[in-house]
Design an enzyme around this catalytic site. Structure first.
Site, PDB file in Angstrom:
ATOM      1  CG  HIS A 105      -2.085  -0.925   1.087  1.00  0.00           C
ATOM      2  ND1 HIS A 105      -3.300  -0.702   1.690  1.00  0.00           N
ATOM      3  CD2 HIS A 105      -2.224  -2.074   0.380  1.00  0.00           C
ATOM      4  CE1 HIS A 105      -4.142  -1.669   1.374  1.00  0.00           C
ATOM      5  NE2 HIS A 105      -3.509  -2.530   0.585  1.00  0.00           N
ATOM      6  CD  GLU A 107      -1.886   4.643   2.751  1.00  0.00           C
ATOM      7  OE1 GLU A 107      -1.538   3.786   1.906  1.00  0.00           O
ATOM      8  OE2 GLU A 107      -3.074   4.947   2.933  1.00  0.00           O
ATOM      9  NE  ARG A 112       9.420  -2.082   3.736  1.00  0.00           N
ATOM     10  CZ  ARG A 112       9.481  -2.924   4.767  1.00  0.00           C
ATOM     11  NH1 ARG A 112       8.527  -2.937   5.661  1.00  0.00           N
ATOM     12  NH2 ARG A 112      10.492  -3.760   4.911  1.00  0.00           N
ATOM     13  CB  CYS A 160      -7.170   0.617   3.761  1.00  0.00           C
ATOM     14  SG  CYS A 160      -5.579  -0.065   4.281  1.00  0.00           S
ATOM     15  CB  CYS A 282      -2.900   2.316   5.686  1.00  0.00           C
ATOM     16  SG  CYS A 282      -2.068   1.402   4.369  1.00  0.00           S
ATOM     17  CE  LYS A 285       1.433  -2.608   8.357  1.00  0.00           C
ATOM     18  NZ  LYS A 285       2.163  -3.156   7.216  1.00  0.00           N
ATOM     19  NE  ARG A 288       4.502  -0.794  15.216  1.00  0.00           N
ATOM     20  CZ  ARG A 288       4.953  -2.026  15.121  1.00  0.00           C
ATOM     21  NH1 ARG A 288       4.141  -2.987  14.764  1.00  0.00           N
ATOM     22  NH2 ARG A 288       6.203  -2.313  15.388  1.00  0.00           N
ATOM     23  CE  LYS A 418       9.502  -7.572   7.930  1.00  0.00           C
ATOM     24  NZ  LYS A 418       8.347  -7.723   7.008  1.00  0.00           N
ATOM     25  CE  LYS A 453      11.300  -5.764  13.794  1.00  0.00           C
ATOM     26  NZ  LYS A 453      10.466  -5.125  12.756  1.00  0.00           N
TER      27      LYS A 453
HETATM   28 ZN   LIG Z   1      -3.830   0.838   3.015  1.00  0.00          ZN
END
Ligand SMILES: [Zn+2]
Length: 485
Positions: A105, A107, A112, A160, A282, A285, A288, A418, A453
């Site tokens: 998506h 966003e 990234r 979304c 999204c 996210k 977050r 990643k 991480k």
């Molecule tokens: Zn989305």
């Protein structure tokens, strides 16, 4: 004065085609300007990965860096990262090598892409150079955003998930017929004002909602039918739908008629191609990122605290500031996070300028007989302001155009996958002098992506706080997919 020099250099060096805009502090967050600078950046990119005119559509998201000069009050707005895309792959297509983009998506691609930009800026400061983003923080090995810099997030469409569950209201007493096409532009033009008025409590507005439909990728789309509200006694008659389903463990949507279709405030997973995904919407996210920062776990090793968006700007699209605020501020109550992390609710703004490669515009210019069905474009474009290979176009999670035979090889990987972002992080680490190592990376034996991480302890503490207090049902990424090196 250094900033003025940079501003003018940047502008003279880039100008309109490169989408940088010099203005004054007064129009710092002007949503139309933000939208235009993002569309210009997009328009300046080559055709590759863009939708086929009149038949395909996509969505656009971008990170805009805003640099203020305290002496002259001039403000430079510059797109530093951009993403397009509407697709998401299912569980079975996920790779344990970190070489496939699960979520394409716009966003997510834009964020990234921004990580690549930030990593290059960190490389610059590590080498003793001058970065337009970072300056030294007080903790050893840590950096922070320069005080004159802030970041905005732009999306051509409402994200979304929860933010897309937009109430459609109607007045029982005064409902007017459809506006003729000639009036639609003014109706659209009034949208921004009507959306703004929703937060200020003024209940008189004009609303445009044509044909309700769910896009091929399940994103909610509501365009078209026009209802004009002029009464104080308006009521919610329906909601725009999202194709993202509630996460496992949460009661599913009631799917009742009209406004009873969806539960609001729920974590949702994106629809894939017929298969459920493990990828959060999204809206989730973004919420977050507004609590943990958008820099992610790896970069947080080098940063003092999180990096937050000062504003979220949407293009012309179905939009409710109430729904977007609800979606983003679900984390606002989270407390007890480590220093430098806290919920940030960005300013929410909408532009009246439409993305010409978006769904609405494509449907309007579509000739059904000639061109068949309107479909979302399968490719995703990533671009960021870096010195080498700024553009990266993918399809189905891999570089666009790779042969079946080369799948799984480094040539097939996206630069924002990643594993590639991890390798850029490791290069950054190589540049770091031992005396400059942040505490979180000292004396530890780390090798895999997951190791690095997990070692970002303050970020992980913040994430644990968020997960235990608000996002209790956020699905964990399967660990076996994170062991790559
Ligand atoms: Zn989305």
């Amino acid at each position: 004065m250094e900033c003025v020099r940079e501003c003018s250099q940047s502008v003279s060096g880039t100008h309109v085609g490169q989408a940088a805009l010099l203005g004054t502090e007064g129009d710092m967050w002007d949503p139309d300007e933000v939208a235009r600078v993002c569309y210009e950046r997009y328009n300046a990119l080559p055709r590759r990965g863009k939708p086929e005119g009149g038949r395909e559509w996509t969505q656009l998201a971008a990170v805009v860096q805003v640099t203020r000069c305290p002496d002259t009050h001039c403000v430079l707005k510059e797109v530093v990262a951009l993403g397009t895309g509407t697709k998401c792959i299912g569980r079975s297509a996920m790779s344990p090598k970190g070489d496939v983009l699960n979520d394409s998506h716009a966003e997510v691609i834009a964020r990234r892409s921004c990580l690549r930009y930030l990593m290059e800026q960190l490389c610059v400061v590590m080498r003793g150079g001058h970065s337009s983003v970072f300056c030294r923080a007080d903790q050893t090995g840590k950096w922070r955003i320069r005080p004159d810099v802030s970041f905005l997030f732009f999306c051509s469409h409402t994200p979304c998930g929860d933010a897309s569950i937009i109430p459609m209201t109607e007045s029982k007493t005064q409902q007017r017929p459809l506006l003729p096409p000639a009036n639609q532009e003014s109706a659209h033009g009034d949208r921004k004002r009507s959306a703004e008025s929703e937060t200020s409590g003024v209940r008189k507005r004009l609303r445009v909602n044509r044909e309700r439909d769910v896009g091929d990728d399940g994103m909610s789309v509501a365009l078209g039918s026009v209802c004009v509200e002029v009464s104080l006694a308006e009521q919610v008659c329906d909601v725009h739908r999202t194709g993202a389903k509630c996460v496992p463990g949460m009661p599913s949507d009631p799917r009742g008629p009209g406004r009873d279709f969806h539960t609001v405030g729920a974590l949702r997973v994106k629809p894939g191609r017929g298969e459920p995904t493990l990828t959060l919407s999204c809206s989730d996210k973004l919420s977050r990122w507004c609590t943990l920062g958008f820099q992610g776990a790896l970069l947080s090793h080098f940063l003092q605290g999180g990096m937050y968006f000062s504003a979220v700007v949407l293009g012309k699209c179905p939009y409710s500031p109430h729904a977007l605020h609800r979606a983003i501020s679900r984390c606002a109550s989270v407390t007890g996070l480590p220093a430098g992390f806290s919920p940030h609710t960005p300013e929410l703004l909408q532009s009246s300028v439409e993305f010409t490669h978006g769904r609405t515009h494509t449907l309007q210019s579509h000739d059904a007989l000639q061109q068949g069905r309107v479909v979302p474009c399968g490719a995703a474009i990533s671009w960021c302001s870096v010195s080498s290979q700024p553009l990266d176009v993918t399809a189905n999670g891999y570089k666009q155009g790779v042969t079946k035979k080369s799948l799984g090889t480094p040539q097939a990987r996206s630069l924002v996958s990643k594993v590639e972002l991890f390798h850029s992080f490791l290069k950054l680490l190589e540049l770091t002098d031992d005396s400059e190592l942040p505490d979180s990376l000292r004396g530890k034996d780390l090798s895999s992506y997951l190791d690095y991480k997990v070692a970002a302890d303050e970020y992980q503490q913040a994430w644990t706080g968020l997960r235990t207090q608000v996002f209790t049902l956020w699905p964990q990424s399967p660990r076996e997919l994170l062991h790559f090196t």
